[in-house]
Every structure is written in C-alpha cells, then in structure tokens.
Scaffold this active site. Structure first.
Site: not given
Ligand code: C5P
Length: 302
Positions: A12, A140
């Site tokens: 994406k 995501d």
């Molecule tokens: O959910 P995911 O593991 O992909 O997110 C990775 C990191 O990205 C999270 O631990 C956070 O630090 C950051 N993040 C965030 N806010 C979001 C999505 C991700 O701070 N909405």
C-alpha cells in the site's frame, strides 16, 4: 510453484497521512487514505504439525524474521487459535514489497496468511472476523485484507472504502536500508515536543477524497500529505535528493513511515523516463505500479 493454498495481498501507499495525538497505548490517532498497489506478497500454506515459514522475494528479505516474530506465522497461529485447530502450518512467503519500506509488506504477508489459513482449514471466517484478527496483528493489516482505496481512522484500522475512479500510475523508489516504523513515530513525537505542531486539516482530507472520487490525478498530486515524511527525510537525508526528481512527475510522497518514495505520474511513458532518470542519478531499482488493486484473496482452492 510452491505447494498448498496460495493467497496474495498487495502493498500500500498512504496518499494522505495525517498523524494526530499520541494515545495512552502508544499509538497515534490517524486520518489516512490508503491505496493498494500492484506489488504483491504471495503466501502458500500447507498443513503441518508445527508452524514454520520460509521467505524469498524479488526484494532483500535477509532481515525478515522466520521465528514467532514473523507476521505470517502470527496470523496463521491466530486463525488456528480462533477455530481451535490443533495442527500448524508450513508457510512460504514470496515478497515483492520492499522490507521495512513503509508499504505495509509485513502487513500484507499477515493478511495473505489469514485468508490462506482460512481456506486451508475450511474455517469459514467472514470479513468481519478476519478484520478483527487482522487488527490484532497490526494497524495496517486490515487494509491489506480490504485493498482498493480506503480512509483509515483510529490506528488506521477503522476503514471506510473509497470508490476511487480510474487508475493511478505510480513509480516506487525503494531505498537501501529500511526505516523502523516505531522509530519514525518516536522521532515525530520528539520533533513535536520541540515545537513542530500538529495541524488537523479536514479541508485537505476532503480535497484528497474528491480527487480520488473523480479519478483526478493532478488534483490528487496537489493535495497529498504525509506527516511522517519530514521525519523520514530527517532520518535518511538522501531521500531529499531522490524526491527532487518529482519535477519529472506530478508529485512525490514518502510512503507511510518510509523510506520508499512514491511518484505520481501521468502515464507509462512518464514512468519509464522517470525510472531511467532516477537510475542515472544513482537511484536504481524504481518500479512502475498502479492502484487501486484488490485486497487479500485466495488464488487457488485446496
Ligand atoms: O501496528 P503496527 O505493529 O504496525 O505498528 C508499529 C508501530 O508504529 C507501533 O508500535 C507504533 O509505534 C507505531 N504506530 C503509531 N500509530 C499508529 C500506527 C502505528 O504510533 N496509528
């Protein structure tokens, strides 16, 4: 072709990424608009007593973990747990999406593994149940399941599909050495503490939405925004040099938390010229893709 149930999920771009306040759980409130593009992760799943994964790809996969930290394994385990399946799965992942590139590659692995295992074990989990499992795996992952073009709020996991018109042509420039998403968000927090304010911009969100609904690439080019872009450039200054090539495109934007750069182009001829110009300037490996494309799906049944 590897054996087993074969599923595919897209990478994406975020054509709009407005990062709001950091919440108590560490995640930031987002207003983002995703578009799925024609770079895919393929996952094959076979029955096996335990969970394992092998990884290959057209991109450098040397940093991808193959133990329990692997998102495809985590996804398969979650489906097994959800339906009370006592066996495991042998997974094979073939990646086209740059690793740690800000294009949701790991999330696409997870989404493809979810739908592959759903079919492998005849689990019959519906879209809502799969979405709930996806949201547990990462912010995501729900979008990689859904595909197309969509508005994401909350962590980016609360999705509303956008019926974008036509087809958007992109050139993607993967960069050597990825960026860690948590590190990029943490650096944004630092920059904001030292005065770089968050400015919500509902009018810009509307502008991007209208451009997408109308299939108007030049209007989209004028309105794209990514609050993580300045952070990614601060962490990887060579991004600025590559982005300067956007004089040969409609516009450019760092994808997600970077460092992949997405150039919005008019057509295949502009894409080709841009790719060779980038290569001549020391930025090889750019790819012409298009959006929007479908989300995670099974390509063969058992
Ligand atoms: O959910 P995911 O593991 O992909 O997110 C990775 C990191 O990205 C999270 O631990 C956070 O630090 C950051 N993040 C965030 N806010 C979001 C999505 C991700 O701070 N909405």
């Amino acid at each position: 072709m590897p054996a087993g149930v074969h599923a595919r999920a897209p990478g994406k771009l975020n054509v709009y990424l407005e990062v709001g306040e950091r919440q108590d759980d560490g995640y930031h409130d987002l207003h983002t608009i995703f578009q799925a593009v024609s770079l895919y992760q393929d996952v094959w799943a076979q029955d096996d007593p335990s969970f394992s994964v092998t990884v290959e790809g057209s991109v450098d996969t040397s940093t991808v973990p193959t133990d329990a930290r692997n998102l495809a394994i985590a996804a398969a385990k979650l489906v097994a747990e959800r339906i009370g399946h006592s066996g495991g799965a042998r997974l094979h992942v073939r990646k086209q999406v740059p690793v740690a590139g800000g294009m949701g590659g790991g999330s696409a692995d997870a989404a493809a593994a979810l739908v592959a295992c759903n079919a492998l074990w005849d689990a019959r989990l519906g879209a809502q149940e799969l979405h709930a499992l996806a949201a547990q795996l990462g912010a995501d992952v729900p979008f990689a399941l859904l595909g197309g073009t969509a508005l994401g709020t909350g962590r980016g996991d609360q999705l509303s599909p956008i019926p974008a018109k036509g087809r958007f042509e992109w050139v993607l420039l993967p960069m050597q050495g990825g960026l860690s998403t948590p590190a990029v968000y943490a650096k944004l927090d630092d920059m904001r503490e030292s005065g770089a304010d968050y400015r919500p911009d509902p009018a810009a969100r509307e502008g991007v939405l209208s451009a997408l609904l109308a299939g108007d690439a030049s209007a989209l080019a004028e309105q794209m925004r990514n609050d993580l872009q300045a952070v990614a450039v601060a962490l990887m200054p060579k991004l600025a040099g590559a982005r300067a090539h956007d004089r040969h495109a409609r516009a450019s934007l760092v994808s997600g938390s970077g460092p992949t750069i997405a150039f919005l182009v008019a057509d295949a001829a502009e894409a080709e010229a841009l790719i060779s110009g980038l290569s001549d300037d020391g930025y090889p490996g750019a790819l012409h893709v298009h959006g929007a494309v479908a989300g995670a799906r099974v390509l063969n049944e058992k």
